[in-house]
Design a protein around this motif. Structure first.
Motif, mmCIF file in Angstrom:
data_model
loop_
_atom_site.group_PDB
_atom_site.id
_atom_site.type_symbol
_atom_site.label_atom_id
_atom_site.label_comp_id
_atom_site.label_asym_id
_atom_site.label_seq_id
_atom_site.Cartn_x
_atom_site.Cartn_y
_atom_site.Cartn_z
ATOM 1 N N ALA A 132 0.857 -1.191 0.000
ATOM 2 C CA ALA A 132 0.000 0.000 0.000
ATOM 3 C C ALA A 132 0.888 1.233 0.000
ATOM 4 N N LYS A 133 0.753 2.005 -1.069
ATOM 5 C CA LYS A 133 1.622 3.154 -1.300
ATOM 6 C C LYS A 133 1.073 4.372 -0.562
ATOM 7 N N ARG A 134 1.915 4.963 0.265
ATOM 8 C CA ARG A 134 1.532 6.196 0.948
ATOM 9 C C ARG A 134 1.805 7.385 0.032
ATOM 10 N N PRO A 135 1.033 8.461 0.156
ATOM 11 C CA PRO A 135 1.318 9.659 -0.639
ATOM 12 C C PRO A 135 2.750 10.136 -0.384
ATOM 13 N N GLY A 136 3.458 10.477 -1.441
ATOM 14 C CA GLY A 136 4.834 10.956 -1.303
ATOM 15 C C GLY A 136 5.873 9.857 -1.237
ATOM 16 N N PHE A 137 5.434 8.591 -1.331
ATOM 17 C CA PHE A 137 6.370 7.471 -1.266
ATOM 18 C C PHE A 137 7.264 7.439 -2.504
ATOM 19 N N GLU A 138 8.569 7.321 -2.277
ATOM 20 C CA GLU A 138 9.543 7.266 -3.381
ATOM 21 C C GLU A 138 10.080 5.851 -3.509
ATOM 22 N N ILE A 139 10.024 5.293 -4.711
ATOM 23 C CA ILE A 139 10.541 3.925 -4.874
ATOM 24 C C ILE A 139 12.040 3.892 -5.165
ATOM 25 N N THR A 140 12.643 5.067 -5.318
ATOM 26 C CA THR A 140 14.057 5.121 -5.715
ATOM 27 C C THR A 140 14.979 4.461 -4.696
ATOM 28 N N SER A 141 14.566 4.442 -3.426
ATOM 29 C CA SER A 141 15.447 3.888 -2.384
ATOM 30 C C SER A 141 15.283 2.373 -2.216
ATOM 31 N N ILE A 142 14.389 1.762 -2.993
ATOM 32 C CA ILE A 142 14.078 0.339 -2.800
ATOM 33 C C ILE A 142 14.949 -0.525 -3.713
ATOM 34 N N ASP A 143 15.474 -1.599 -3.143
ATOM 35 C CA ASP A 143 16.264 -2.583 -3.881
ATOM 36 C C ASP A 143 15.440 -3.132 -5.049
ATOM 37 N N GLN A 144 16.008 -3.171 -6.238
ATOM 38 C CA GLN A 144 15.288 -3.631 -7.440
ATOM 39 C C GLN A 144 14.800 -5.079 -7.299
ATOM 40 N N THR A 145 15.567 -5.888 -6.573
ATOM 41 C CA THR A 145 15.155 -7.287 -6.325
ATOM 42 C C THR A 145 13.787 -7.333 -5.660
ATOM 43 N N PHE A 146 13.569 -6.389 -4.713
ATOM 44 C CA PHE A 146 12.280 -6.333 -4.014
ATOM 45 C C PHE A 146 11.195 -5.778 -4.949
ATOM 46 N N LEU A 147 11.535 -4.750 -5.691
ATOM 47 C CA LEU A 147 10.548 -4.117 -6.584
ATOM 48 C C LEU A 147 10.035 -5.079 -7.639
ATOM 49 N N ASP A 148 10.909 -5.967 -8.115
ATOM 50 C CA ASP A 148 10.507 -6.941 -9.136
ATOM 51 C C ASP A 148 9.406 -7.870 -8.636
ATOM 52 N N LYS A 149 9.307 -8.011 -7.325
ATOM 53 C CA LYS A 149 8.298 -8.909 -6.734
ATOM 54 C C LYS A 149 7.150 -8.130 -6.079
ATOM 55 N N THR A 150 7.070 -6.824 -6.368
ATOM 56 C CA THR A 150 6.125 -5.942 -5.661
ATOM 57 C C THR A 150 5.029 -5.416 -6.585
ATOM 58 N N THR A 151 3.795 -5.483 -6.104
ATOM 59 C CA THR A 151 2.678 -4.788 -6.736
ATOM 60 C C THR A 151 2.269 -3.657 -5.806
ATOM 61 N N LEU A 152 2.309 -2.421 -6.326
ATOM 62 C CA LEU A 152 1.929 -1.256 -5.519
ATOM 63 C C LEU A 152 0.447 -0.951 -5.712
ATOM 64 N N ILE A 153 -0.241 -0.650 -4.624
ATOM 65 C CA ILE A 153 -1.648 -0.238 -4.711
ATOM 66 C C ILE A 153 -1.798 1.119 -4.014
ATOM 67 N N ASP A 154 -2.792 1.875 -4.421
ATOM 68 C CA ASP A 154 -3.033 3.185 -3.805
ATOM 69 C C ASP A 154 -3.711 3.026 -2.454
ATOM 70 N N HIS A 155 -3.312 3.878 -1.534
ATOM 71 C CA HIS A 155 -3.919 3.855 -0.200
ATOM 72 C C HIS A 155 -3.724 5.225 0.441
ATOM 73 N N HIS A 156 -4.779 5.709 1.079
ATOM 74 C CA HIS A 156 -4.680 6.980 1.807
ATOM 75 C C HIS A 156 -4.730 6.668 3.298
ATOM 76 N N PRO A 157 -3.550 6.622 3.946
ATOM 77 C CA PRO A 157 -3.499 6.168 5.337
ATOM 78 C C PRO A 157 -4.155 7.141 6.303
ATOM 79 N N LEU A 158 -4.694 6.567 7.369
ATOM 80 C CA LEU A 158 -5.208 7.386 8.467
ATOM 81 C C LEU A 158 -4.046 7.650 9.413
ATOM 82 N N ASP A 159 -3.994 8.824 9.956
ATOM 83 C CA ASP A 159 -2.888 9.198 10.839
ATOM 84 C C ASP A 159 -3.160 8.695 12.259
#
Length: 194
Positions: A132-159
């Motif tokens: 679940a992707k938080r607003p402002g989340f940057e994928i640039t810092s994530i290891d590509q090995t992990f990203l290859d196995k990741t499906t991102l979905i939209d989510h607006h978290p409650l604080d």
């Protein structure tokens, strides 16, 4: 056809509306048919903190998700070797459920820290990730090995955080709106977090 099950783990101490909102986003994503919520008895990263009794946390989870049709609360980690590492739980579930496709569900903050988990690449041998992707989340810092196995979905978290809820209760402040009424009543009845 394979069942598609999301795995969502945590201490849930206590479970709150932020958790429920996240579970709804996972279920509404169209990627899974149901969610197994994995209640952790003794998370390795919270070794020295004061964790509420497992049975209380399980009861609160059951109350919080009572109205959901496609959710099961699993307490299997109480039977597995301690401490409760995700790779062990995932390996166990995959072995026991042959005709099932598992997705491990997490927030993008957990994905950012996945490299610090015990044997993260072993986890990805068994499951893909539903994040679940938080607003402002940057994928640039994530290891590509992990990203290859990741499906991102939209989510607006409650604080909302379990830590803040516990602090409010210690200060005798209201937690109305942060947890479900049944959970709030359970906390009061059992004098938790006082």
């Amino acid at each position: 056809m394979q069942r598609r099950i999301g795995l969502y783990g945590g201490t849930f101490d206590p479970v709150h509306k932020g958790h429920i909102s996240l579970v709804r986003s996972f279920l509404n994503s169209g990627h899974i048919d149901l969610i197994w919520i994995l209640l952790t008895p003794d998370p390795p990263h919270k070794e020295h903190s004061n964790i509420t009794d497992f049975s209380h946390r399980k009861s609160m989870l059951q109350l919080a998700f009572a109205s959901f049709k496609n959710i099961e609360i699993l307490d299997i980690e109480i039977e597995l070797p301690k401490p409760s590492f995700t790779y062990q739980t995932v390996e166990y579930l995959v072995r026991k459920n042959q005709n099932t496709s598992f997705l491990y569900c997490m927030g993008s903050d957990s994905l950012t820290n996945l490299h610090k988990w015990k044997h993260p690449k072993l986890i990805l041998n068994y499951v893909d990730l539903l994040v679940a992707k938080r607003p402002g989340f940057e994928i640039t810092s994530i290891d590509q090995t992990f990203l290859d196995k990741t499906t991102l979905i939209d989510h607006h978290p409650l604080d909302i955080s379990s830590t803040n809820i516990k602090m409010s209760l210690k200060s005798n402040k209201s937690i109305k709106g942060l947890v479900q009424t049944d959970v709030e009543n359970y906390i009061k009845t059992h004098h938790l977090y006082n």
